[in-house]
Motif scaffolding. Structure first.
Motif, short mmCIF file in Angstrom:
data_model
loop_
_atom_site.label_atom_id
_atom_site.label_comp_id
_atom_site.label_asym_id
_atom_site.label_seq_id
_atom_site.Cartn_x
_atom_site.Cartn_y
_atom_site.Cartn_z
N GLY A 115 37.72 20.15 18.46
CA GLY A 115 38.79 19.49 18.60
C GLY A 115 38.47 18.26 19.50
O GLY A 115 39.16 17.25 19.37
N ASP A 116 37.56 18.52 20.51
CA ASP A 116 37.30 17.39 21.53
C ASP A 116 36.19 16.37 21.04
O ASP A 116 35.56 15.80 21.93
N ASP A 117 35.81 16.52 19.88
CA ASP A 117 34.74 15.71 19.46
C ASP A 117 34.80 14.24 19.69
O ASP A 117 33.76 13.70 20.25
N GLU A 118 36.03 13.42 19.45
CA GLU A 118 36.07 12.16 19.95
C GLU A 118 35.98 11.77 21.29
O GLU A 118 35.09 10.83 21.50
N LEU A 119 36.44 12.40 22.18
CA LEU A 119 36.37 12.25 23.61
C LEU A 119 34.95 12.54 24.02
O LEU A 119 34.26 11.80 24.81
N LEU A 120 34.14 13.60 23.76
CA LEU A 120 33.08 14.11 23.98
C LEU A 120 32.10 12.89 23.32
O LEU A 120 31.14 12.40 24.09
N ALA A 121 32.26 12.33 22.23
CA ALA A 121 31.59 10.99 21.61
C ALA A 121 31.57 9.99 22.56
O ALA A 121 30.48 9.51 22.83
N VAL A 122 32.81 9.64 22.83
CA VAL A 122 32.70 8.60 23.74
C VAL A 122 32.32 8.55 25.18
O VAL A 122 31.40 7.87 25.53
N LEU A 123 32.19 9.88 25.76
CA LEU A 123 31.64 10.08 27.02
C LEU A 123 30.30 9.96 26.85
O LEU A 123 29.40 9.61 27.76
N LEU A 124 29.57 10.75 25.73
CA LEU A 124 28.25 10.60 25.68
C LEU A 124 27.56 9.55 25.39
O LEU A 124 26.56 8.93 25.80
N ARG A 125 28.35 8.61 24.63
CA ARG A 125 27.79 7.11 24.52
C ARG A 125 27.72 6.33 25.49
O ARG A 125 26.89 5.68 25.98
N ARG A 126 28.83 6.72 26.42
CA ARG A 126 28.96 5.92 27.74
C ARG A 126 27.91 6.43 28.48
O ARG A 126 27.07 5.40 29.11
#
Length: 146
Positions: free
Chosen positions: A117-128
């Motif tokens: 359920g944390d996909d969006e947060l994880l994606a933002v952090l990994l992109r950064r």
């Protein structure tokens, strides 16, 4: 970057690929082929250099993989209408259908994992993180004691 963060990223990537490989092997697809098909699923058509950069494969390996996808009827190549010297790879209708089937399986696997359920947060952090790592390397610290 602290060593423990590198270790966590490495471990997470390897475990994710292991799970992904299990689902894709059942469907007769390699992780690398799935990555290529996932990129091509946007319908835009991509040149081989861009595909190699996105899927992190050396050009000769990518060429063999795309050749196999072409032979299997999943991908076709077209001349770029904007630059006739360039060839773009696209999914065929059969390839698009295959990718949709594979994507459903992969999404089903991912939804079962704790923390999915944390996909969006994880994606933002990994992109950064990736953007920061792609930038210029920091200069090595100077040792004034030598």
């Amino acid at each position: 970057m602290p060593v423990d963060l590198v270790d966590l990223l490495t471990r997470a990537e390897r475990l994710a690929v292991r799970r992904l490989r299990g689902v894709l092997d059942e469907a007769g697809c390699s992780v690398e082929a799935w990555r290529v098909m996932s990129l091509l699923a946007d319908g835009e058509g991509h040149g081989m250099t861009a595909i190699a950069d996105c899927v992190l494969l050396p050009p000769p390996t990518l060429t063999r993989l795309v050749d196999q996808l072409v032979d299997d009827g999943m991908v076709h190549r077209r001349v770029d209408p904007l630059d006739r010297r360039r060839i773009l790879a696209h999914l065929t209708p059969r390839g698009a259908e295959r990718w949709r089937h594979l994507d459903e399986r992969v999404r089903g696997l991912w939804e079962l994992l704790p923390g999915s359920g944390d996909d969006e947060l994880l994606a933002v952090l990994l992109r950064r993180l990736a953007a920061g790592l792609e930038g210029p390397a920091a200069p090595a610290p100077v040792d004034f004691t030598a």
